[in-house]
Design an enzyme around this catalytic site. Sequence first.
Site, PDB file in Angstrom:
ATOM      1  N   LYS A 111      82.278  -3.665  30.566  1.00 51.47           N
ATOM      2  CA  LYS A 111      82.815  -3.905  31.899  1.00 51.47           C
ATOM      3  C   LYS A 111      84.312  -4.189  31.875  1.00 51.47           C
ATOM      4  O   LYS A 111      84.887  -4.530  30.846  1.00 51.47           O
ATOM      5  CB  LYS A 111      82.025  -5.013  32.593  1.00 51.47           C
ATOM      6  CG  LYS A 111      80.626  -4.532  32.956  1.00 51.47           C
ATOM      7  CD  LYS A 111      79.870  -5.480  33.832  1.00 51.47           C
ATOM      8  CE  LYS A 111      78.554  -4.826  34.274  1.00 51.47           C
ATOM      9  NZ  LYS A 111      77.705  -5.744  35.054  1.00 51.47           N
ATOM     10  N   ARG A 162      71.354  -6.465  28.687  1.00 47.52           N
ATOM     11  CA  ARG A 162      71.379  -5.077  29.160  1.00 47.52           C
ATOM     12  C   ARG A 162      72.640  -4.418  28.616  1.00 47.52           C
ATOM     13  O   ARG A 162      73.757  -4.880  28.875  1.00 47.52           O
ATOM     14  CB  ARG A 162      71.366  -5.045  30.687  1.00 47.52           C
ATOM     15  CG  ARG A 162      71.344  -3.654  31.301  1.00 47.52           C
ATOM     16  CD  ARG A 162      71.366  -3.757  32.826  1.00 47.52           C
ATOM     17  NE  ARG A 162      71.261  -2.449  33.466  1.00 47.52           N
ATOM     18  CZ  ARG A 162      72.299  -1.644  33.710  1.00 47.52           C
ATOM     19  NH1 ARG A 162      73.524  -2.021  33.356  1.00 47.52           N
ATOM     20  NH2 ARG A 162      72.114  -0.472  34.302  1.00 47.52           N
TER      21      ARG A 162
END
Length: 267
Positions: free
Chosen positions: A209, A248
Amino acid sequence: MPRPQIMGVINVTPDSFSDGGQFDTHAAAIAHGLALAEDGADWLDIGGESTRPGAEPVDAEEELLRVVPVVAELARRGLRVSIDTMKPAVARAAIEAGATMINDVSGFRDPAMVQLAQSLRTRIRVCVMHMPGEPRTMQSLTEYPDGVEATVTRYLLAQANALGLPPQDVYLDPGIGFGKTVAQNRELLRAVGRLRSHGYPVLIGASRKSFIGKVLGSEAAPRAVETREAGTLAVHLFAQEMGADMIRTHDVRAAVDAAQIWEWLRA
């Protein structure tokens, strides 16, 4: 403390921020899912709509065409499949095709999604995530007058309690990178243990991210997505140390290996 479960990401989309277009055919997505399972993924999370900042929505018909054949084939092979969707119709079709988890990044705001989860309570698990607004607007909604931890925790607990499912089947995801600043992401990662103390397992997804790119580079010039793997691993190991129950990630093999060594060191 046992190692967390590892959830592998499969984006059947042309526009996801990290791997958009790589697995946007059924054959490529299925092959990638099998490879992730071979690498040690406990779950495969299949999504047909990008949730990157600014992403445009996809209609339900298109999303169904993207994900259902992939879900069906991977489930047929005995793999545990999660459907990453905000749409009740897509979630229902995926469950009918063999998925056993609903991962709703909108946090079960839609009453129809709540009703679906309740009707399937003996068959599925769910993941409730915090995201202000929607992908197109979330990064303009980073003001939390009561503090980000308090706001996110209050929201997740309210949504989880309203579902009425067994607590062990409801994962809470604070939404790292979804309407959060770099500092707010760090605060939420440091708060994993407190979130978990409310009796629900916690899922963390920080893979590749932008906040990782900003920490490694700068706000103005973040490190490129393809150079964030080591930073991702550091974040996920920290989350694991804080008590995360599921991670995840795009990079399953690295996550599995790191978790195994972490567990060995702590034994």
